[in-house]
Motif scaffolding. Structure first.
Motif, short mmCIF file in Angstrom:
data_model
loop_
_atom_site.label_atom_id
_atom_site.label_comp_id
_atom_site.label_asym_id
_atom_site.label_seq_id
_atom_site.Cartn_x
_atom_site.Cartn_y
_atom_site.Cartn_z
N THR A 90 62.43 -13.13 75.94
CA THR A 90 62.89 -11.80 76.37
C THR A 90 61.72 -10.86 76.57
OG1 THR A 90 64.98 -12.09 75.17
CG2 THR A 90 64.37 -9.85 75.79
N ASP A 91 60.79 -10.88 75.62
CA ASP A 91 59.61 -10.02 75.71
C ASP A 91 58.73 -10.42 76.89
OD1 ASP A 91 58.09 -7.81 74.39
OD2 ASP A 91 56.55 -9.37 74.20
N GLN A 92 58.63 -11.72 77.18
CA GLN A 92 57.83 -12.19 78.29
C GLN A 92 58.39 -11.68 79.62
OE1 GLN A 92 57.49 -16.46 78.52
NE2 GLN A 92 56.46 -16.41 80.52
N VAL A 93 59.70 -11.75 79.77
CA VAL A 93 60.34 -11.26 81.00
C VAL A 93 60.16 -9.76 81.13
CG1 VAL A 93 62.53 -11.02 82.22
CG2 VAL A 93 62.02 -13.13 81.01
N ARG A 94 60.37 -9.05 80.03
CA ARG A 94 60.25 -7.58 80.06
C ARG A 94 58.83 -7.15 80.40
NH1 ARG A 94 59.08 -3.26 76.82
NH2 ARG A 94 60.49 -1.44 76.97
N GLU A 95 57.85 -7.79 79.80
CA GLU A 95 56.46 -7.43 80.06
C GLU A 95 56.05 -7.74 81.50
OE1 GLU A 95 54.17 -5.82 78.18
OE2 GLU A 95 55.91 -5.42 76.91
N GLN A 96 56.54 -8.84 82.03
CA GLN A 96 56.21 -9.18 83.41
C GLN A 96 56.78 -8.15 84.39
OE1 GLN A 96 56.73 -13.31 84.36
NE2 GLN A 96 56.73 -12.98 86.57
N ILE A 97 58.01 -7.71 84.13
CA ILE A 97 58.61 -6.68 84.99
C ILE A 97 57.84 -5.36 84.85
CG2 ILE A 97 60.69 -5.31 85.40
CD1 ILE A 97 62.33 -7.70 84.48
N GLN A 98 57.50 -4.98 83.62
CA GLN A 98 56.81 -3.71 83.39
C GLN A 98 55.43 -3.69 84.05
OE1 GLN A 98 57.87 -0.61 81.11
NE2 GLN A 98 56.71 -0.30 82.99
N HIS A 99 54.67 -4.75 83.90
CA HIS A 99 53.34 -4.79 84.51
C HIS A 99 53.42 -4.77 86.03
CE1 HIS A 99 51.61 -6.79 80.62
NE2 HIS A 99 51.70 -5.48 80.52
N THR A 100 54.42 -5.44 86.59
CA THR A 100 54.58 -5.41 88.05
C THR A 100 54.95 -4.01 88.52
OG1 THR A 100 55.31 -7.72 88.02
CG2 THR A 100 55.79 -6.45 89.99
N LEU A 101 55.78 -3.29 87.76
CA LEU A 101 56.11 -1.92 88.11
C LEU A 101 54.86 -1.05 88.16
CD1 LEU A 101 59.34 -1.26 85.98
CD2 LEU A 101 59.20 -1.46 88.47
N TYR A 102 54.00 -1.17 87.16
CA TYR A 102 52.77 -0.37 87.13
C TYR A 102 51.88 -0.71 88.34
CZ TYR A 102 53.86 1.14 82.37
OH TYR A 102 54.45 1.71 81.26
N ARG A 103 51.78 -2.00 88.66
CA ARG A 103 50.94 -2.40 89.78
C ARG A 103 51.48 -1.86 91.11
NH1 ARG A 103 51.33 -7.36 89.13
NH2 ARG A 103 52.68 -7.98 90.86
N LEU A 104 52.80 -1.92 91.29
CA LEU A 104 53.39 -1.41 92.53
C LEU A 104 53.25 0.10 92.63
CD1 LEU A 104 56.66 -3.56 92.69
CD2 LEU A 104 54.59 -3.85 94.06
N LEU A 105 53.35 0.81 91.50
CA LEU A 105 53.18 2.26 91.51
C LEU A 105 51.77 2.65 91.91
CD1 LEU A 105 55.18 3.21 88.27
CD2 LEU A 105 55.80 3.76 90.64
N VAL A 106 50.79 1.88 91.46
CA VAL A 106 49.40 2.17 91.84
C VAL A 106 49.18 1.92 93.33
CG1 VAL A 106 47.01 1.42 91.52
CG2 VAL A 106 48.50 1.75 89.54
N GLN A 107 49.86 0.93 93.88
CA GLN A 107 49.65 0.54 95.27
C GLN A 107 50.36 1.46 96.26
OE1 GLN A 107 51.01 -3.51 95.44
NE2 GLN A 107 49.22 -4.33 94.36
N ARG A 108 51.46 2.08 95.87
CA ARG A 108 52.22 2.88 96.85
C ARG A 108 51.50 4.19 97.15
NH1 ARG A 108 57.76 5.46 94.27
NH2 ARG A 108 56.80 6.79 92.68
N ARG A 109 51.60 4.63 98.40
CA ARG A 109 50.90 5.81 98.86
C ARG A 109 51.64 7.09 98.48
NH1 ARG A 109 50.54 4.89 105.10
NH2 ARG A 109 52.72 4.37 104.66
N SER A 110 52.98 7.04 98.57
CA SER A 110 53.78 8.23 98.33
C SER A 110 55.17 7.82 97.90
CB SER A 110 53.83 9.10 99.58
OG SER A 110 54.82 10.10 99.48
N VAL A 111 55.90 8.74 97.32
CA VAL A 111 57.28 8.47 96.93
C VAL A 111 58.15 8.25 98.17
CG1 VAL A 111 59.33 9.43 95.81
CG2 VAL A 111 57.09 9.73 94.77
N PHE A 112 57.82 8.92 99.26
CA PHE A 112 58.67 8.91 100.44
C PHE A 112 58.08 8.12 101.61
CE2 PHE A 112 59.60 12.85 98.13
CZ PHE A 112 60.95 12.70 97.94
N PHE A 113 56.86 7.61 101.48
CA PHE A 113 56.24 6.88 102.61
C PHE A 113 55.59 5.59 102.11
CE2 PHE A 113 56.05 11.43 103.58
CZ PHE A 113 56.79 11.47 104.74
#
Length: 396
Positions: free
Chosen positions: A373-396
């Motif tokens: 359970t912790d492995q799945v949760r951590e993988q999702i959380q780290h991917t969220l952080y990586r995608l947030l860093v990569q996106r240019r804007s909330v709307f674009f």
């Protein structure tokens, strides 16, 4: 409205009697009879060119039957053998060309959605056939109430403009969902209203090369609301309990679950993209019992569609709902405040986590449940952080 009773996904109590519906087929007379599966080894014969296939086309998936690329090759080779006693090189080459032409004549994904030349003709013909089957009652639903034809022809078409034009969703890693067999997609949950689950269903339906369908597990509240209850059943959703999930996975379905539940979808805007508790690992136990892979999924963009800045708890208790959201536009602008913000979304499917290598007694090991359970949760959380860093804007 009565108080909503939320049944956690990892609850082991049996609820099979209240969540199953018999497989049925509507007869032309308006009655219902049990749908009989095809017998093992039963041959399915496709009509050859020139045969009378009008009724079959009307009763099919809605599009005119397309001749298989293999059929001309076999028929031409057989004809050549009957005339000359063997297939010559020229005949074989001609048959191969005919096969390629037939393959090119098949409708593409763009044509099926009406985006390519000729796609609208196919959609009109399919729509007329669909209406005929609905009027005569010649359609099927499974034991959970899932209506595959209605979902493909109507519900997905209604959600697709929001998916493509409004949220402009990018999908990554769709190949991590297996092409056949069961799989459990585990995703984060957010957005005040569960639009992320619906968009996730469209993402799998429209992007997976094998045309897989996602069967979402939903909370009790979904099946207590009028109209929403019936639409959820038709779209393939079922109660978030272990029994239903196991049966779907053992049938080879792709099942989606969002373990955060109301804790995730109703969290304040200040805690966006911070995963809530994933329960006691009920989804891991289900995947282990079915022996199917767990596919972590991260959704970015849904957190901002309804920025929840407050929660009217007293009003929520009176209405029998988990929370009553207060956003910058709702309830101040009335119905207009219920329009979501047009944020830019990204859905990332991560590397699957195999579960078929564990012994049967592994489901009784609480430490293993916690670790997976912790492995799945951590993988999702780290991917969220990586995608947030990569996106240019909330709307674009």
């Amino acid at each position: 409205m009565a108080d909503a009773k939320v049944i956690p996904f990892d609850d082991d109590r049996s609820r099979g009697g209240g969540t199953q519906r018999p497989v049925r087929r509507r007869s032309p007379a308006g009655g219902r009879r049990m749908a009989e599966p095809a017998a093992a080894g039963e041959a399915v014969v496709s009509p050859l060119p020139g045969s009378q296939a009008g009724d079959g086309a009307a009763d099919g998936a809605g599009a005119p039957p397309v001749q298989s690329a293999a059929a001309p090759v076999v028929n031409r080779a057989s004809a050549a053998q009957g005339v000359s006693g063997g297939a010559g090189a020229a005949d074989a080459a001609g048959a191969a060309r005919d096969g390629r032409k037939a393959a090119e004549a098949r409708p593409t994904a763009q044509e099926r959605h009406g985006a390519a030349p000729g796609g609208w003709d196919r959609r009109i013909a399919g729509g007329l056939a669909f209406l005929r089957r609905r009027i005569t009652g010649e359609y099927e639903v499974d034991e959970f109430g899932y209506d595959a034809e209605l979902t493909d022809q109507v519900l997905m078409s209604m959600l697709r403009p929001m998916y493509q034009k409004y949220f402009r969703i990018d999908v990554k890693g769709i190949e991590n969902i297996p092409s056949e067999g069961g799989a459990l997609v585990v995703a984060n949950h957010s957005g005040t209203l569960p639009l992320d689950g619906l968009m996730l269903q469209v993402a799998v339906h429209d992007n997976h090369p094998a045309g897989r369908h996602l069967r979402l597990l939903a909370a009790d509240l979904v099946f207590m609301l009028p109209v929403v209850n019936e639409l959820a059943r038709k779209a393939g959703h079922t109660l978030a309990c272990a029994e239903d999930a196991e049966r779907l996975l053992q049938r080879g379905e792709v099942v989606g679950v969002m373990p955060e539940g109301f804790k995730g979808i109703g969290k304040p805007f200040g805690e966006r993209y911070k995963l809530q508790r994933f329960g006691r690992g009920g989804f891991v136990s289900t995947a282990l019992k079915a022996g199917v892979p767990i596919v972590p999924c991260s959704i970015v963009g849904a957190e901002e569609i309804y920025p929840m800045i407050g929660n009217a708890k007293t009003l929520a208790r009176l209405l029998g709902i988990p929370y009553f959201p207060i956003t910058p536009t709702f309830p101040w602008l009335g119905p207009l405040g219920a329009v979501p913000l047009p944020t830019k979304w990204t859905i990332q499917f991560g590397e699957p986590i195999a579960t078929d290598g564990y012994p049967p007694e592994a489901v009784e090991d609480p430490m293993l449940m916690f670790n997976l359970t912790d492995q799945v949760r951590e993988q999702i959380q780290h991917t969220l952080y990586r995608l947030l860093v990569q996106r240019r804007s909330v709307f674009f």
